[in-house]
Scaffold this active site. Structure first.
Site, short mmCIF file in Angstrom:
data_model
loop_
_atom_site.label_atom_id
_atom_site.label_comp_id
_atom_site.label_asym_id
_atom_site.label_seq_id
_atom_site.Cartn_x
_atom_site.Cartn_y
_atom_site.Cartn_z
N ILE A 12 -56.04 5.80 -33.50
CA ILE A 12 -54.77 5.43 -34.13
C ILE A 12 -54.73 3.92 -34.42
O ILE A 12 -54.33 3.49 -35.50
CB ILE A 12 -53.56 5.84 -33.25
N GLY A 36 -62.60 3.39 -27.69
CA GLY A 36 -62.58 2.84 -29.04
C GLY A 36 -64.02 2.65 -29.52
O GLY A 36 -64.94 2.56 -28.70
N THR A 95 -55.44 1.93 -15.89
CA THR A 95 -55.33 1.38 -17.25
C THR A 95 -53.94 1.58 -17.79
O THR A 95 -53.34 0.66 -18.36
CB THR A 95 -56.33 2.08 -18.20
N TYR A 149 -51.10 11.76 -16.33
CA TYR A 149 -50.94 11.10 -17.63
C TYR A 149 -49.46 11.01 -17.99
O TYR A 149 -48.95 9.95 -18.35
CB TYR A 149 -51.72 11.88 -18.69
#
Ligand code: UDP
Length: 325
Positions: A12, A36, A95, A149
């Site tokens: 994204i 990424g 993270t 999550y």
């Protein structure tokens, strides 16, 4: 406008960078290249308005420097995808929570507008549809890592909200529903690129569970255009918005649609959830966003049909012609 995109080398983030640069903004990307990929942004290397910083959102010193010199932050850096979270729960939690806390603290330090990307996972097992921003979260036991999550992202949302309430940091929260398109990899479990790859290689299409569970898929280009508009709209500050399509399709129907479009010889193979994820895995049976709030504020409407989305992904996978791993 000088934009900082954390996670900008991701699926994204890289489309967001393209769009901001096309609108003549300056873009700095902070990405640790964990999920990424350089290939997502290599075409931007020669653009004088573009800069890549390889590093993590957990590096406070680096985040401090980058936030100081931008006008707006798009915080997309996160461990994503249910499969990845189930495989690496500790790293994902760190993270997602510490990273967001760090970037919000720096946005506060320099009084910068910040958009936080959250997820439809927030709603958990709430199968009522369409889901409104204020609807309940229904989650399973915290000992099921699948829910970590959703929980980490809920903490991010709460942090963003209280930084706005208590410290006047201009924060915007978006909940993304099944965003798909070119550059998304099936490696972390995302269903559409995975089915397309399986179909193009005439391999079995791996439908988990009964395949009767449903989702609404939106093209990444529709999502990034909404993200940019929200940062330009003053009334979005302090608010949370669903972003997604309302075109509902079951996973089995999706598999059929993809085999039809690719003219594939693939057959559907049903795989039990415990084999695909973990013992006792609970899937969301249904997930449709109510996007009235977004529509009212920025006139949001998805422009791509599901067939167009699939065709775009097929084209991308054929052009790059390699397995997306
Ligand atoms: N899924 C599937 N086969 C796959 C990958 C995913 O049937 O190879 C299912 C998954 O169990 C879920 C849906 O497709 O019901 C969407 O999965 P994805 O990970 O893309 O997004 P989610 O909505 O779960 O965040």
């Amino acid at each position: 406008m000088k934009a900082l995109i954390t996670g900008g080398a991701g699926f994204i983030g890289s489309h967001l960078a393209d769009e901001l640069l096309a609108k003549s903004h300056t873009v700095a990307i902070l990405d640790d290249l964990s999920t990424g990929r350089m290939s997502n942004i290599s075409h931007l290397k020669t653009n004088p308005n573009f800069e890549l910083i390889v590093g993590t959102v957990l590096n406070e010193y680096l985040v401090d420097k980058l936030v100081e010199r931008c006008d707006v932050v798009f915080h997309l850096a996160a461990a994503v995808g249910v499969e990845l979270i189930v495989k690496k729960p500790l790293e994902s939690l760190t993270t997602n929570i510490k990273g967001s806390e760090t970037i919000l603290e720096m946005a506060y330090r320099y009084n910068k507008k910040i958009l936080i990307t959250s997820t439809s996972e927030i709603y958990g097992k709430n199968v009522n549809g369409p889901l409104k921003e204020g609807d309940d979260r229904i989650l399973g036991s915290p000992l099921k890592v699948r829910w970590s999550y959703s929980t980490a992202k809920a903490v991010d949302e709460m942090l963003a909200y209280v930084y706005w309430k208590e410290k006047n940091v201009p924060t915007i929260i978006v909940r993304l529903f099944n965003t798909v398109g070119p550059r998304q990899t099936g490696y972390y479990g995302m269903v559409v690129p995975r089915f397309v790859e399986q179909a193009l290689n005439n391999k079995p299409i791996t439908v988990y569970g009964t395949g009767k569970q449903s989702r609404c898929f939106i093209h990444v280009k529709d999502v990034v255009s909404a993200l940019i508009k929200l940062t330009e709209e003053p009334h979005s500050v302090g608010e949370v918005f669903n972003i997604g399509s309302q075109h509902e399709i079951t996973i089995e129907q999706l598999a059929k649609e993809i085999t039809k479009i690719t003219k594939s010889k693939s057959q559907i193979e049903h795989i039990p959830y415990e084999k695909a994820y973990e013992e006792g895995f609970e899937d969301m049976q249904r997930r449709i966003p109510d996007t009235t709030k977004l529509n009212k504020l920025i006139g949001f409407k998805p422009t791509y049909t599901l067939a167009q989305i699939i065709q775009d992904i097929v084209k991308y996978q054929k052009d790059t012609n390699k397995p997306h791993r």
